[in-house]
Design an enzyme around this catalytic site. Structure first.
Site, mmCIF file in Angstrom:
data_model
loop_
_atom_site.group_PDB
_atom_site.id
_atom_site.type_symbol
_atom_site.label_atom_id
_atom_site.label_comp_id
_atom_site.label_asym_id
_atom_site.label_seq_id
_atom_site.Cartn_x
_atom_site.Cartn_y
_atom_site.Cartn_z
ATOM 1 N N HIS A 123 0.863 -1.186 0.000
ATOM 2 C CA HIS A 123 0.000 0.000 0.000
ATOM 3 C C HIS A 123 0.901 1.240 0.000
ATOM 4 O O HIS A 123 1.865 1.302 0.776
ATOM 5 C CB HIS A 123 -0.921 0.001 1.219
ATOM 6 C CG HIS A 123 -1.908 1.119 1.164
ATOM 7 N ND1 HIS A 123 -3.048 1.067 0.379
ATOM 8 C CD2 HIS A 123 -1.910 2.335 1.746
ATOM 9 C CE1 HIS A 123 -3.702 2.209 0.497
ATOM 10 N NE2 HIS A 123 -3.036 2.999 1.320
ATOM 11 N N ASP A 164 -6.629 -3.119 3.797
ATOM 12 C CA ASP A 164 -5.444 -2.443 4.359
ATOM 13 C C ASP A 164 -5.300 -2.564 5.878
ATOM 14 O O ASP A 164 -4.732 -1.671 6.515
ATOM 15 C CB ASP A 164 -5.456 -0.943 3.980
ATOM 16 C CG ASP A 164 -5.516 -0.730 2.483
ATOM 17 O OD1 ASP A 164 -4.949 -1.569 1.754
ATOM 18 O OD2 ASP A 164 -6.131 0.257 2.045
HETATM 19 C C1 GAR Z 1 1.255 0.946 -6.560
HETATM 20 O O1 GAR Z 1 1.663 2.243 -6.232
HETATM 21 C C2 GAR Z 1 0.688 0.259 -5.337
HETATM 22 O O2 GAR Z 1 1.313 0.615 -4.145
HETATM 23 C C3 GAR Z 1 -0.732 0.752 -5.375
HETATM 24 O O3 GAR Z 1 -1.103 0.717 -6.731
HETATM 25 C C4 GAR Z 1 0.062 0.981 -7.523
HETATM 26 C C5 GAR Z 1 0.160 -0.060 -8.596
HETATM 27 O O4 GAR Z 1 1.095 0.302 -9.555
HETATM 28 N N1 GAR Z 1 -1.585 -0.057 -4.565
HETATM 29 C C6 GAR Z 1 -2.650 0.431 -3.923
HETATM 30 O O5 GAR Z 1 -2.978 1.599 -3.963
HETATM 31 C C7 GAR Z 1 -3.427 -0.598 -3.105
HETATM 32 N N2 GAR Z 1 -4.399 0.040 -2.288
HETATM 33 P P1 GAR Z 1 1.687 -0.751 -10.586
HETATM 34 O O6 GAR Z 1 0.514 -1.433 -11.274
HETATM 35 O O7 GAR Z 1 2.465 0.065 -11.549
HETATM 36 O O8 GAR Z 1 2.535 -1.719 -9.824
#
Ligand code: GAR
Length: 205
Positions: A123, A164
């Protein structure tokens, strides 16, 4: 009788195979974390990504899976929430660890119960701050910026039935400068994700 080189080699491969942890990645978006995990563990004898699953058929992470010749699965309401089909697939694949890398659906209770302490999530904030339903991606960084926080970071945690809220495995922080906007905060947090997520996964294998 002395073993032939051939059979001792195959026993060796078998033993090594047994220690290679089998990982499934679930992701909803571009998949930069998934790509980073794959590159960190390339050629590793510690883990193998055996499945990349997404709830979006147009998710970039599925292209990344295709480039690495990793099997994919589309997650639907039917196989994820309304039946145990996805759980059964993970069990058939003998998955040791399930990694949520930007996966935006809530994990059903049945899946949490089938894989206790074996599902982790990343997260992009210092939980318990800025977590919960609707808090994902840029919404998190917008909220952190709007609140005038002086630091943010990442949280890697076990997944339980609530968004979370599972036990925290690791957190890493970054300072926010007075002239950082939400995008700058996001870039700093993403750098932490790239640096730490694979290392934390490795520590759990
Ligand atoms: C990442 O920043 C991750 O931490 C976030 O989504 C993004 C995915 O990026 N996750 C959340 O917000 C979960 N609540 P990616 O597809 O480029 O890895």
């Amino acid at each position: 009788m002395k073993k032939s080189t051939g059979s001792s080699l195959s026993v060796d491969i078998l033993l090594r195979k047994n220690t290679v942890k089998r990982v499934a990645i679930l992701a909803s978006g571009a998949g930069s974390n998934a790509a980073n995990i794959l590159s960190y563990f390339k050629g590793s004898d510690k883990m193998e990504v055996v499945l990349i699953a997404s709830n979006r058929s147009d998710a970039g992470v599925l292209d990344i899976a295709a480039r690495h010749a990793i099997p994919t699965q589309l997650i639907t309401k039917e196989n994820f929430r309304l039946s145990n089909d996805f759980i059964d697939e993970l069990k058939a694949l003998k998955v040791d660890l399930i990694v949520l890398a930007g996966f935006l659906w809530k994990v059903p209770a049945a899946m949490v119960q089938h894989f206790p302490q074996r599902i982790i999530n990343i997260h992009p904030s210092l939980l318990p701050k800025y977590g919960g339903k609707g808090m994902y991606g840029h919404f998190v960084h917008d909220a952190v910026f709007a609140a005038g926080e002086t630091e943010s970071g990442i949280t890697i945690h076990y997944v339980n039935e609530q968004y979370d809220e599972g036990a925290i495995v690791a957190q890493h922080k970054v300072s926010i400068a007075s002239d950082d906007d939400a995008h700058a905060i996001e870039m700093k947090v993403r750098a932490l994700e790239m640096e730490w997520f694979p290392k934390v996964i490795e520590s759990l294998l």
